[in-house]
Write a protein that holds these residues in place. Structure first.
Motif, PDB file in Angstrom:
ATOM      1  N   ASP A   1      -7.066  -7.981  -3.520  1.00 30.57           N
ATOM      2  CA  ASP A   1      -6.181  -8.307  -2.404  1.00 30.57           C
ATOM      3  C   ASP A   1      -4.783  -7.814  -2.772  1.00 30.57           C
ATOM      4  O   ASP A   1      -4.153  -8.346  -3.681  1.00 30.57           O
ATOM      5  CB  ASP A   1      -6.192  -9.824  -2.210  1.00 30.57           C
ATOM      6  CG  ASP A   1      -5.237 -10.312  -1.122  1.00 30.57           C
ATOM      7  OD1 ASP A   1      -4.520  -9.475  -0.539  1.00 30.57           O
ATOM      8  OD2 ASP A   1      -5.207 -11.529  -0.881  1.00 30.57           O
ATOM      9  N   PHE A   2      -4.300  -6.793  -2.058  1.00 31.17           N
ATOM     10  CA  PHE A   2      -3.013  -6.214  -2.424  1.00 31.17           C
ATOM     11  C   PHE A   2      -1.832  -7.047  -1.924  1.00 31.17           C
ATOM     12  O   PHE A   2      -0.702  -6.803  -2.344  1.00 31.17           O
ATOM     13  CB  PHE A   2      -2.889  -4.778  -1.881  1.00 31.17           C
ATOM     14  CG  PHE A   2      -1.816  -3.989  -2.577  1.00 31.17           C
ATOM     15  CD1 PHE A   2      -2.085  -3.316  -3.761  1.00 31.17           C
ATOM     16  CD2 PHE A   2      -0.527  -3.933  -2.069  1.00 31.17           C
ATOM     17  CE1 PHE A   2      -1.093  -2.609  -4.430  1.00 31.17           C
ATOM     18  CE2 PHE A   2       0.474  -3.226  -2.726  1.00 31.17           C
ATOM     19  CZ  PHE A   2       0.185  -2.568  -3.908  1.00 31.17           C
ATOM     20  N   HIS A   3      -2.077  -8.018  -1.047  1.00 28.09           N
ATOM     21  CA  HIS A   3      -0.933  -8.760  -0.509  1.00 28.09           C
ATOM     22  C   HIS A   3      -1.302 -10.190  -0.169  1.00 28.09           C
ATOM     23  O   HIS A   3      -1.824 -10.484   0.906  1.00 28.09           O
ATOM     24  CB  HIS A   3      -0.377  -8.067   0.729  1.00 28.09           C
ATOM     25  CG  HIS A   3       0.880  -8.712   1.240  1.00 28.09           C
ATOM     26  ND1 HIS A   3       2.035  -8.754   0.509  1.00 28.09           N
ATOM     27  CD2 HIS A   3       1.147  -9.352   2.395  1.00 28.09           C
ATOM     28  CE1 HIS A   3       2.980  -9.387   1.194  1.00 28.09           C
ATOM     29  NE2 HIS A   3       2.452  -9.769   2.346  1.00 28.09           N
TER      30      HIS A   3
ATOM     31  N   TYR B   1       6.495  -2.598  -1.746  1.00 20.93           N
ATOM     32  CA  TYR B   1       5.846  -3.075  -0.528  1.00 20.93           C
ATOM     33  C   TYR B   1       6.918  -3.366   0.512  1.00 20.93           C
ATOM     34  O   TYR B   1       7.860  -4.127   0.256  1.00 20.93           O
ATOM     35  CB  TYR B   1       5.048  -4.343  -0.842  1.00 20.93           C
ATOM     36  CG  TYR B   1       4.217  -4.889   0.291  1.00 20.93           C
ATOM     37  CD1 TYR B   1       2.879  -4.553   0.418  1.00 20.93           C
ATOM     38  CD2 TYR B   1       4.769  -5.760   1.226  1.00 20.93           C
ATOM     39  CE1 TYR B   1       2.109  -5.068   1.454  1.00 20.93           C
ATOM     40  CE2 TYR B   1       4.008  -6.275   2.257  1.00 20.93           C
ATOM     41  CZ  TYR B   1       2.679  -5.924   2.367  1.00 20.93           C
ATOM     42  OH  TYR B   1       1.919  -6.425   3.394  1.00 20.93           O
TER      43      TYR B   1
ATOM     44  N   VAL C   1       4.223   1.024  -0.051  1.00 20.04           N
ATOM     45  CA  VAL C   1       3.103   0.451   0.684  1.00 20.04           C
ATOM     46  C   VAL C   1       3.634  -0.131   1.991  1.00 20.04           C
ATOM     47  O   VAL C   1       4.485  -1.026   1.989  1.00 20.04           O
ATOM     48  CB  VAL C   1       2.387  -0.638  -0.139  1.00 20.04           C
ATOM     49  CG1 VAL C   1       1.261  -1.262   0.685  1.00 20.04           C
ATOM     50  CG2 VAL C   1       1.841  -0.041  -1.430  1.00 20.04           C
TER      51      VAL C   1
ATOM     52  N   GLY D   1       3.381  -2.380   4.696  1.00 22.10           N
ATOM     53  CA  GLY D   1       2.672  -3.632   4.884  1.00 22.10           C
ATOM     54  C   GLY D   1       2.191  -3.866   6.296  1.00 22.10           C
ATOM     55  O   GLY D   1       2.926  -3.657   7.261  1.00 22.10           O
TER      56      GLY D   1
ATOM     57  N   GLU E   1      -1.204  -0.804   4.001  1.00 24.27           N
ATOM     58  CA  GLU E   1      -1.929  -2.045   3.723  1.00 24.27           C
ATOM     59  C   GLU E   1      -2.287  -2.666   5.063  1.00 24.27           C
ATOM     60  O   GLU E   1      -1.453  -2.731   5.964  1.00 24.27           O
ATOM     61  CB  GLU E   1      -1.048  -2.971   2.876  1.00 24.27           C
ATOM     62  CG  GLU E   1      -1.725  -4.267   2.448  1.00 24.27           C
ATOM     63  CD  GLU E   1      -1.506  -5.377   3.466  1.00 24.27           C
ATOM     64  OE1 GLU E   1      -2.478  -6.115   3.727  1.00 24.27           O
ATOM     65  OE2 GLU E   1      -0.391  -5.496   4.019  1.00 24.27           O
TER      66      GLU E   1
ATOM     67  N   SER F   1      -3.694  -5.760   6.201  1.00 25.07           N
ATOM     68  CA  SER F   1      -3.830  -7.156   6.627  1.00 25.07           C
ATOM     69  C   SER F   1      -3.056  -7.388   7.919  1.00 25.07           C
ATOM     70  O   SER F   1      -1.956  -6.884   8.113  1.00 25.07           O
ATOM     71  CB  SER F   1      -3.336  -8.110   5.539  1.00 25.07           C
ATOM     72  OG  SER F   1      -1.943  -7.987   5.331  1.00 25.07           O
TER      73      SER F   1
ATOM     74  N   LEU G   1      -5.122   0.265   1.758  1.00 28.32           N
ATOM     75  CA  LEU G   1      -5.287  -0.859   0.844  1.00 28.32           C
ATOM     76  C   LEU G   1      -5.693  -2.123   1.604  1.00 28.32           C
ATOM     77  O   LEU G   1      -5.080  -2.458   2.622  1.00 28.32           O
ATOM     78  CB  LEU G   1      -3.979  -1.139   0.100  1.00 28.32           C
ATOM     79  CG  LEU G   1      -3.466  -0.026  -0.815  1.00 28.32           C
ATOM     80  CD1 LEU G   1      -1.988  -0.218  -1.080  1.00 28.32           C
ATOM     81  CD2 LEU G   1      -4.245  -0.014  -2.117  1.00 28.32           C
TER      82      LEU G   1
ATOM     83  N   GLY H   1      -5.715  -6.065   2.130  1.00 30.00           N
ATOM     84  CA  GLY H   1      -4.869  -7.213   1.828  1.00 30.00           C
ATOM     85  C   GLY H   1      -5.258  -8.357   2.744  1.00 30.00           C
ATOM     86  O   GLY H   1      -5.991  -8.174   3.715  1.00 30.00           O
TER      87      GLY H   1
ATOM     88  N   ALA I   1      -6.137  -0.006  -5.017  1.00 32.33           N
ATOM     89  CA  ALA I   1      -5.209  -0.986  -5.582  1.00 32.33           C
ATOM     90  C   ALA I   1      -5.195  -0.903  -7.096  1.00 32.33           C
ATOM     91  O   ALA I   1      -4.118  -0.981  -7.725  1.00 32.33           O
ATOM     92  CB  ALA I   1      -5.596  -2.389  -5.120  1.00 32.33           C
TER      93      ALA I   1
END
Length: 254
Positions: free
Chosen positions: A5-7, A131, A158, A160, A184, A186, A206, A208, A241
């Protein structure tokens, strides 16, 4: 396959990191990059996304660091920096962390602010990814992120949530030509996540969760709905990641 989980965010306290680790275990997530959360109420954050503004609340970066130290290597701390006041502190403590977050939504300001460039220069020396969640305010849009990334081509940025609307297809087009900007996914819509993979390539996307605001299982279902082949799915869920964060992709839980 290691799922990363990148975030994710934590509000440091007695319940962490145990609460986050339990959620990760239930969802099948092995590791996570984490940043401080809970700086301002959600209704105020929503207003700032629309109208701009900043909070004077300080991120508990030290608390995040301590929580990560108690995670048996599963959590990696990001420094959440306010450009107005955190340049010196980040410079002093950067090598205790593994990434940097800059948030115009929370702290206001512009990505062309000299203080932001100072923060990114420190991140470059520490080999940190940066990020950034872009917003609709002047100076903090995807084009501004691209200009910042062009100034620091050796830094991995990144983007977000693929923007802040869930459907920022124009922003996706803007970052497409800047190879050191990754996306990313999410919080964005499935169509946006699918276009991110199609336009940027799976190597620039990525996974997240935006925990605790989003249930990790929802984001895992979104990745499953993309219909990716095995290699692309592995890249999005963890291999990218691991590359960005300098982790071994073959890591197993202790």
């Amino acid at each position: 396959m290691t799922v990363v989980d990148f975030h994710a965010r934590i509000k440091p306290g007695d319940a962490e990191p145990g609460r986050l680790l339990a959620v990760m275990d239930a969802a099948g997530i092995d590791r996570a990059a984490v940043c401080a959360g809970g700086l301002l109420p959600l209704d105020r954050l929503a207003r700032q996304l629309d109208d701009g503004g900043r909070t004077e609340a300080a991120a508990d970066n030290e608390g995040v660091l301590r929580a990560c130290e108690r995670s048996a290597g599963r959590l990696l701390p990001f420094y959440f920096a306010d450009p107005v006041r955190d340049v010196e502190a980040y410079g002093k403590h950067a090598f205790d962390f593994r990434g940097l977050e800059i948030s115009p939504a929370v702290h206001g300001g512009r990505l062309d602010d000299p203080a932001v460039a100072e923060l990114v220069a420190i991140a470059e020396s520490a080999r940190h990814p940066v990020y950034v969640v872009t917003v609709a305010q002047p100076g903090a849009r995807p084009a501004d992120l691209v200009r910042l990334a062009a100034r620091f081509p050796r830094v991995t940025f990144v983007w977000g949530h693929c923007g802040h609307t869930g459907l920022d297809i124009a922003g996706l087009h803007t970052v497409e030509g800047r190879p050191n900007v990754l996306a990313e996914i999410s919080g964005c819509l499935t169509v946006t996540a699918r276009l991110a993979v199609t336009r940027l390539g799976a190597a620039r996307v990525l996974f997240g969760t935006e925990y605790p605001l989003q249930a990790p299982e929802v984001e895992l279902c979104k990745v499953a709905a993309l219909g990716l082949g095995p290699s692309d799915r592995e890249a999005v869920l963890g291999a990218n990641a691991c590359r960005v964060l300098g982790w071994e992709a073959s890591w197993t839980r202790p």
